[in-house]
Write a protein that holds these residues in place. Structure first.
Motif, PDB file in Angstrom:
ATOM      1  N   THR A   1       7.321 -73.613  12.779  1.00 29.63           N
ATOM      2  CA  THR A   1       7.611 -73.543  11.355  1.00 29.63           C
ATOM      3  C   THR A   1       6.679 -74.426  10.537  1.00 29.63           C
ATOM      4  OG1 THR A   1       9.331 -75.209  11.713  1.00 29.63           O
ATOM      5  CG2 THR A   1      10.018 -72.900  11.691  1.00 29.63           C
ATOM      6  N   TYR A   2       6.325 -75.593  11.045  1.00 30.71           N
ATOM      7  CA  TYR A   2       5.479 -76.475  10.253  1.00 30.71           C
ATOM      8  C   TYR A   2       4.059 -75.945  10.146  1.00 30.71           C
ATOM      9  CZ  TYR A   2       4.208 -78.369  14.874  1.00 30.71           C
ATOM     10  OH  TYR A   2       3.804 -78.513  16.182  1.00 30.71           O
ATOM     11  N   LEU A   3       3.611 -75.119  11.098  1.00 31.67           N
ATOM     12  CA  LEU A   3       2.283 -74.519  10.993  1.00 31.67           C
ATOM     13  C   LEU A   3       2.242 -73.452   9.910  1.00 31.67           C
ATOM     14  CD1 LEU A   3       1.033 -74.201  14.687  1.00 31.67           C
ATOM     15  CD2 LEU A   3       0.222 -75.746  12.915  1.00 31.67           C
ATOM     16  N   LYS A   4       3.370 -72.801   9.675  1.00 32.55           N
ATOM     17  CA  LYS A   4       3.427 -71.797   8.611  1.00 32.55           C
ATOM     18  C   LYS A   4       3.195 -72.443   7.240  1.00 32.55           C
ATOM     19  CE  LYS A   4       6.361 -68.233  10.650  1.00 32.55           C
ATOM     20  NZ  LYS A   4       5.410 -67.132  10.423  1.00 32.55           N
ATOM     21  N   LYS A   5       3.481 -73.732   7.135  1.00 33.42           N
ATOM     22  CA  LYS A   5       3.364 -74.428   5.859  1.00 33.42           C
ATOM     23  C   LYS A   5       2.022 -75.131   5.694  1.00 33.42           C
ATOM     24  CE  LYS A   5       8.351 -75.350   5.898  1.00 33.42           C
ATOM     25  NZ  LYS A   5       9.391 -76.406   5.920  1.00 33.42           N
ATOM     26  N   THR A   6       1.201 -75.118   6.732  1.00 31.28           N
ATOM     27  CA  THR A   6      -0.039 -75.877   6.669  1.00 31.28           C
ATOM     28  C   THR A   6      -1.029 -75.270   5.681  1.00 31.28           C
ATOM     29  OG1 THR A   6      -1.862 -76.800   7.947  1.00 31.28           O
ATOM     30  CG2 THR A   6      -1.143 -74.601   8.547  1.00 31.28           C
ATOM     31  N   LYS A   7      -1.826 -76.132   5.081  1.00 24.36           N
ATOM     32  CA  LYS A   7      -2.854 -75.693   4.148  1.00 24.36           C
ATOM     33  C   LYS A   7      -4.236 -75.689   4.798  1.00 24.36           C
ATOM     34  CE  LYS A   7      -0.310 -77.502   0.170  1.00 24.36           C
ATOM     35  NZ  LYS A   7      -0.328 -78.485  -0.953  1.00 24.36           N
ATOM     36  N   GLY A   8      -4.317 -76.199   6.015  1.00 28.59           N
ATOM     37  CA  GLY A   8      -5.586 -76.237   6.712  1.00 28.59           C
ATOM     38  C   GLY A   8      -5.940 -74.887   7.319  1.00 28.59           C
ATOM     39  N   GLU A   9      -7.157 -74.793   7.859  1.00 30.45           N
ATOM     40  CA  GLU A   9      -7.600 -73.575   8.529  1.00 30.45           C
ATOM     41  C   GLU A   9      -7.390 -73.712  10.034  1.00 30.45           C
ATOM     42  OE1 GLU A   9     -10.897 -71.459   5.739  1.00 30.45           O
ATOM     43  OE2 GLU A   9     -11.652 -72.868   7.233  1.00 30.45           O
ATOM     44  N   LEU A  10      -6.992 -72.597  10.658  1.00 32.95           N
ATOM     45  CA  LEU A  10      -6.624 -72.619  12.060  1.00 32.95           C
ATOM     46  C   LEU A  10      -7.518 -71.692  12.875  1.00 32.95           C
ATOM     47  CD1 LEU A  10      -4.476 -73.695  14.098  1.00 32.95           C
ATOM     48  CD2 LEU A  10      -3.145 -71.648  13.596  1.00 32.95           C
ATOM     49  N   ALA A  11      -8.095 -72.227  13.952  1.00 28.32           N
ATOM     50  CA  ALA A  11      -8.853 -71.427  14.911  1.00 28.32           C
ATOM     51  C   ALA A  11      -8.107 -71.442  16.233  1.00 28.32           C
ATOM     52  CB  ALA A  11     -10.260 -71.998  15.098  1.00 28.32           C
ATOM     53  N   LEU A  12      -8.123 -70.311  16.931  1.00 26.50           N
ATOM     54  CA  LEU A  12      -7.425 -70.204  18.209  1.00 26.50           C
ATOM     55  C   LEU A  12      -8.356 -69.608  19.260  1.00 26.50           C
ATOM     56  CD1 LEU A  12      -4.795 -70.380  19.895  1.00 26.50           C
ATOM     57  CD2 LEU A  12      -4.295 -68.041  19.135  1.00 26.50           C
ATOM     58  N   ILE A  13      -8.523 -70.333  20.363  1.00 31.47           N
ATOM     59  CA  ILE A  13      -9.316 -69.860  21.494  1.00 31.47           C
ATOM     60  C   ILE A  13      -8.336 -69.462  22.584  1.00 31.47           C
ATOM     61  CG2 ILE A  13     -11.045 -70.518  23.211  1.00 31.47           C
ATOM     62  CD1 ILE A  13     -12.117 -72.514  21.078  1.00 31.47           C
ATOM     63  N   THR A  14      -8.230 -68.147  22.880  1.00 35.17           N
ATOM     64  CA  THR A  14      -7.117 -67.644  23.674  1.00 35.17           C
ATOM     65  C   THR A  14      -7.462 -66.334  24.359  1.00 35.17           C
ATOM     66  OG1 THR A  14      -4.747 -67.079  23.550  1.00 35.17           O
ATOM     67  CG2 THR A  14      -6.154 -66.335  21.743  1.00 35.17           C
ATOM     68  N   SER A  15      -6.647 -65.954  25.337  1.00 35.22           N
ATOM     69  CA  SER A  15      -6.740 -64.619  25.936  1.00 35.22           C
ATOM     70  C   SER A  15      -5.594 -63.731  25.465  1.00 35.22           C
ATOM     71  CB  SER A  15      -6.705 -64.721  27.472  1.00 35.22           C
ATOM     72  OG  SER A  15      -5.424 -65.120  27.930  1.00 35.22           O
TER      73      SER A  15
END
Length: 269
Positions: free
Chosen positions: A207-221
């Motif tokens: 839930t707290y990530l939904k409120k973030t104002k920063g940019e998110l990168a994800l390295i994943t499969s």
């Protein structure tokens, strides 16, 4: 062993050998497979400390009380792996069962698959974002956190100083309070880092990530998680079988990203 054991290991590596906390850690690690069944009274007796001291100890490693600590241990022991990833086999388990020759054939196919499918355009976009943002952090869990740590050191070689924290509680605290000028790079093969309340067994986006104002990168499969609108820079890789060598593949992504970053720096000189 999951998060309960890893928090104990982290504290073990950051406390004095003769401290009371160090002694409690050693006793708990010796009984790691029984933690879900040991009451606070029994554990206090095994550690030769008071119940109040044990309660303070579990709070130092991020749990509200001993009950939550034991609930974590029970839940982690019960599950076979991350939700939706139960049929995946870790490389060392496959090697142990089938041998090196068989695994190396799979690894060769994985590398071919990786090179065919990795989105170099997205890698370049992420490298440009790293160049633009003054505040960049890299996080992961357990083995992926080791890659995040190596990434921090490798970027320092390039004159770019990023942050990372070994403790998952420190990571969460940072993510809850970061500003809009922050770029967060998450290494998570399963994608599950982004889900649940901390490391609890929930399936919803944190839930707290939904409120973030920063940019998110994800390295994943995990293709499904990579498509989430929260993820601004998805770096998706694939495997040729259900054997996962993400500890190796994540490092390849890391080196490719660093190379793209160096190109961006050169273009802007």
């Amino acid at each position: 062993m999951f998060i309960t054991g890893y928090r104990l290991l982290n504290l073990r590596n950051n406390s004095g050998n003769n401290s009371t906390d160090s002694h409690i850690v050693e006793v708990m690690l010796e009984n790691i497979n029984e933690l879900d069944r040991l009451s606070i009274e029994t554990m206090a007796e095994l550690c030769d400390v008071s119940k109040s001291k044990l309660s303070k100890f579990v709070k130092t490693i991020g749990f509200d009380d001993y009950k939550e600590f034991r609930d974590f241990a029970r839940n982690e022991k019960r599950r076979s792996g991350y939700s939706g990833y139960e049929n995946k086999i870790m490389m060392w388990r496959y090697i142990e069962k089938e041998g090196w020759d068989s695994y190396l054939k799979i690894l060769k196919n994985d590398l071919d698959c990786f090179m065919d499918r990795i989105d170099r355009g997205m890698l370049k976009m992420l490298a440009k974002a790293m160049y633009r943002h003054k505040e960049v952090v890299a996080f992961g869990s357990v083995y992926s956190q080791n890659v995040a740590m190596d990434f921090m050191y490798r970027m320092a070689d390039e004159g770019k100083y990023i942050r990372t924290y070994t403790y998952d509680t420190r990571q969460e605290e940072y993510l809850r309070n970061m500003n809009e000028d922050t770029l967060v790079i998450i290494f998570s093969n399963s994608g599950q880092y982004l889900y649940g309340d901390g490391m609890r067994l929930n399936d919803h986006f944190k839930t707290y990530l939904k409120k973030t104002k920063g940019e998110l990168a994800l390295i994943t499969s995990n293709e499904e998680v990579a498509k989430d609108p929260m993820v601004r820079y998805p770096i998706l890789y694939s495997f040729s079988s259900n054997v996962h060598s993400h500890m190796l593949i994540e490092r390849l992504v890391m080196e490719m990203l660093i190379l793209e970053y160096k190109k961006v720096v050169k273009e802007n000189e």
